[in-house]
Design a protein around this motif. Sequence first.
Motif, PDB file in Angstrom:
ATOM      1  N   LEU A  70     -53.959  18.335 -16.762  1.00 41.22           N
ATOM      2  CA  LEU A  70     -55.216  18.591 -16.097  1.00 41.22           C
ATOM      3  C   LEU A  70     -56.341  17.884 -16.911  1.00 41.22           C
ATOM      4  CD1 LEU A  70     -54.708  22.487 -15.196  1.00 41.22           C
ATOM      5  CD2 LEU A  70     -54.335  20.446 -13.596  1.00 41.22           C
ATOM      6  N   GLY A  71     -55.848  17.135 -17.986  1.00 40.18           N
ATOM      7  CA  GLY A  71     -57.160  16.375 -18.899  1.00 40.18           C
ATOM      8  C   GLY A  71     -57.892  17.454 -19.557  1.00 40.18           C
TER       9      GLY A  71
ATOM     10  N   GLY B 179     -65.734  20.587 -11.572  1.00 43.60           N
ATOM     11  CA  GLY B 179     -64.474  20.128 -11.332  1.00 43.60           C
ATOM     12  C   GLY B 179     -63.684  20.593 -12.528  1.00 43.60           C
ATOM     13  N   GLN B 180     -64.142  20.716 -13.792  1.00 44.12           N
ATOM     14  CA  GLN B 180     -63.366  21.236 -14.805  1.00 44.12           C
ATOM     15  C   GLN B 180     -62.925  22.737 -14.609  1.00 44.12           C
ATOM     16  OE1 GLN B 180     -66.555  20.239 -17.654  1.00 44.12           O
ATOM     17  NE2 GLN B 180     -65.356  18.305 -18.416  1.00 44.12           N
ATOM     18  N   ARG B 181     -63.910  23.483 -13.989  1.00 48.74           N
ATOM     19  CA  ARG B 181     -63.688  24.880 -13.936  1.00 48.74           C
ATOM     20  C   ARG B 181     -62.525  25.024 -12.945  1.00 48.74           C
ATOM     21  NH1 ARG B 181     -69.768  27.402 -12.899  1.00 48.74           N
ATOM     22  NH2 ARG B 181     -70.666  26.229 -14.737  1.00 48.74           N
TER      23      ARG B 181
ATOM     24  N   LEU C  24     -61.250  23.679  -2.896  1.00 49.92           N
ATOM     25  CA  LEU C  24     -62.240  22.471  -3.328  1.00 49.92           C
ATOM     26  C   LEU C  24     -63.470  22.492  -2.456  1.00 49.92           C
ATOM     27  CD1 LEU C  24     -59.497  19.578  -2.567  1.00 49.92           C
ATOM     28  CD2 LEU C  24     -60.088  21.085  -4.775  1.00 49.92           C
ATOM     29  N   SER C  25     -63.738  23.869  -1.565  1.00 45.98           N
ATOM     30  CA  SER C  25     -64.892  23.794  -0.749  1.00 45.98           C
ATOM     31  C   SER C  25     -66.133  23.949  -1.761  1.00 45.98           C
ATOM     32  CB  SER C  25     -64.878  25.031   0.137  1.00 45.98           C
ATOM     33  OG  SER C  25     -64.174  26.081  -0.210  1.00 45.98           O
ATOM     34  N   ASN C  26     -65.827  24.189  -2.885  1.00 44.72           N
ATOM     35  CA  ASN C  26     -67.338  24.436  -3.670  1.00 44.72           C
ATOM     36  C   ASN C  26     -67.669  23.169  -4.441  1.00 44.72           C
ATOM     37  OD1 ASN C  26     -68.180  26.971  -3.013  1.00 44.72           O
ATOM     38  ND2 ASN C  26     -67.136  27.965  -4.588  1.00 44.72           N
TER      39      ASN C  26
ATOM     40  N   LEU D 214     -65.986  14.673  -5.546  1.00 47.64           N
ATOM     41  CA  LEU D 214     -64.820  15.411  -6.455  1.00 47.64           C
ATOM     42  C   LEU D 214     -63.833  15.896  -5.763  1.00 47.64           C
ATOM     43  CD1 LEU D 214     -64.863  15.459  -9.646  1.00 47.64           C
ATOM     44  CD2 LEU D 214     -66.343  17.747  -9.185  1.00 47.64           C
ATOM     45  N   ARG D 215     -64.198  16.403  -4.591  1.00 40.78           N
ATOM     46  CA  ARG D 215     -63.087  17.078  -3.676  1.00 40.78           C
ATOM     47  C   ARG D 215     -62.003  16.104  -3.337  1.00 40.78           C
ATOM     48  NH1 ARG D 215     -66.176  18.963   1.485  1.00 40.78           N
ATOM     49  NH2 ARG D 215     -67.618  19.640  -0.074  1.00 40.78           N
TER      50      ARG D 215
END
Lengths: 269, 368
Positions: free
Chosen positions: B122-123, B138-140, B162-164, B169-170
């Motif tokens: 996941l980097g 995105g990291q969270r 992904l809705s937040n 980023l989505r």
Amino acid sequence: MKKLILHIILIFIAVITLIPFIWMISASFMFDGHASVFPPRFIPDQFTLIQYERLLERLSIARNFLNSLILSILVTFISLTFNSMAGYAFAKYKFKGKDKLFNLLISSMVIPAQVTMLPLFLMLKWMGFINTYMAIIIPGLANIFGIFLIRQYCISIPDSLIEAARIDGASDFLIYKKIILPLLTPVLATLAIFTFLGTWNDFLWPLIVMTDDSMYTLPVALANLMLEHTKDPELMMAGSVVTILPVIIVFLALQKYYMKGIMMGSVKE
Amino acid sequence: MAEVILKKVSKIYDDGTKAVDNVNIEIKDKEFVVLVGPSGCGKTTTLRMIAGLEEISEGEILIDGKIINSLPPKDRDIAMVFQNYALYPHMTVYENIAFGLKLRKLPKEEIERRVNDAARILGLENYLNRKPKALSGGQRQRVAVGRAIVRNPKVFLFDEPLSNLDAKLRVQMRTEISKLHKDLGATMVYVTHDQVEAMTMGDKIVVMKDGTVQQIDTPLNLYNKPVNKFVASFIGSPPMNFIKGKLIAEQGELYFESYQKRLKFIVPNKFNNFLISESNQDIWLGIRPENIQLNQQSDEDEIISIKTVPDLIEPLGNQTLVYFTFENQNVVADLDGFVKVQKDKTEEFKINISKLHFFSLNSELRIV
């Protein structure tokens, strides 16, 4: 400029507030009679620890100090445990009659403590706890205000955190211990200060339930000191310093947790 | 192997409302199934019942052939990613990911290995010692995914993960989750209200509305053969256009005539067999926005034209959306490329009538 004026005003008020404290501390280091001069002295002309020595000699002040310390710590820890469990349950669990029970608790807050003193005393007497630590610990096991405060804070913890922990495999108690308690740190610190201060400073209840000198807490012992030694302000000030010191230490130690924004970053609203 | 089967599952709340009504879904091993529908359709409740966060009122759920109705979440061998991430704020990224493993009493080296593996995928390697508040959205979300994958569960559950996130980023996380699915070869159930996410990610899509399943099918079939008007309008962006009308059999030909009679054409032969029984019946005509163009010619398909005045034009670069009102219905045309169209000036649009859909007016079911 505006800021400067504001600061000057604030410093002025702070100094006025602090003057009695400073005088109390300095007077406690003076020889007999040196404190009762005008204008009052803020630095002892001759520094001495004799008042503290007398305090230890002539009274069982060490024992009283220990009483206060043990009771305050025990009551704080026990009541925080029960309050946080109850507050968490009221905030996050679903059970029958939850709202009714909570409303009953809240409405009982209007009853003044003095009203309950006599029945409480009789109950403790019946249990045989008069003149023991239990007489102070039992009424302090949990308190409604604490439950209320923790419940309100708990409500702001998102349900998904608890659910995530449940899926991760945590039991109810582990969720409470590993997730809820750490997140409650700010409110627990606040409540710890309140409870410790309340128990440490309480005068009336220990006076009622403790009958031996050796079981007195500091405020009660100090009141006795005042009766016996009204002409020794230096000794009384030494007693006051000993009484106030732990409270100040507790406050300074816990104030950085005071309502810190620990929830940040957990979830996105 | 991890099949998930929902048999006649219902969720009825204490006040009698049915959030989920008699749902039957079969999720095969290694399948990526998306539950999609408007808010309040019961998709999240269904997912939460699979997770064990919500009690199952009726029916049964099987994972791997075993009924799990009464099992607590931790014994179902599932992992869930929440919409709001639900990271433990007082723990570092490492502790967050390792929490579930520690509770399962795995050896320390094993935990370390798994967390580091997940972090690499996941980097997140450089962020393991940070607290969630020091991470971007995105990291969270990646940490939340990491917490799921280290457990190596039979089934992954995603609740609108992904809705937040912001739009760019989505799209990125969308492909990452799809890739993760391919790499892990795990069974995944994904809830979203975004039909684009559903179409791009799902092997199979379950469209829900008002607690009931409308259709379960592949993305392409949902698009080309929606079972009813709701699915037709929900899948596809911009949504399908509908025009109310009547089928009329005249002189051996089958005509479609709209209510205000601005549109009348002979129904292409290929629909005749399906529609003949509906003649003289009221009907919804469905037209996908991309089947309305300014110019189109085709040897196979039949084209008709209508004249109308555009209300609004949205040039998006690679496509141009033109909105107009036709027969009291809002209609949108999805024109290819950048097209110069003027507002409030009559234009002639060509409709490909070989690619129409017909729905019964009463039952709203698709006829053809």
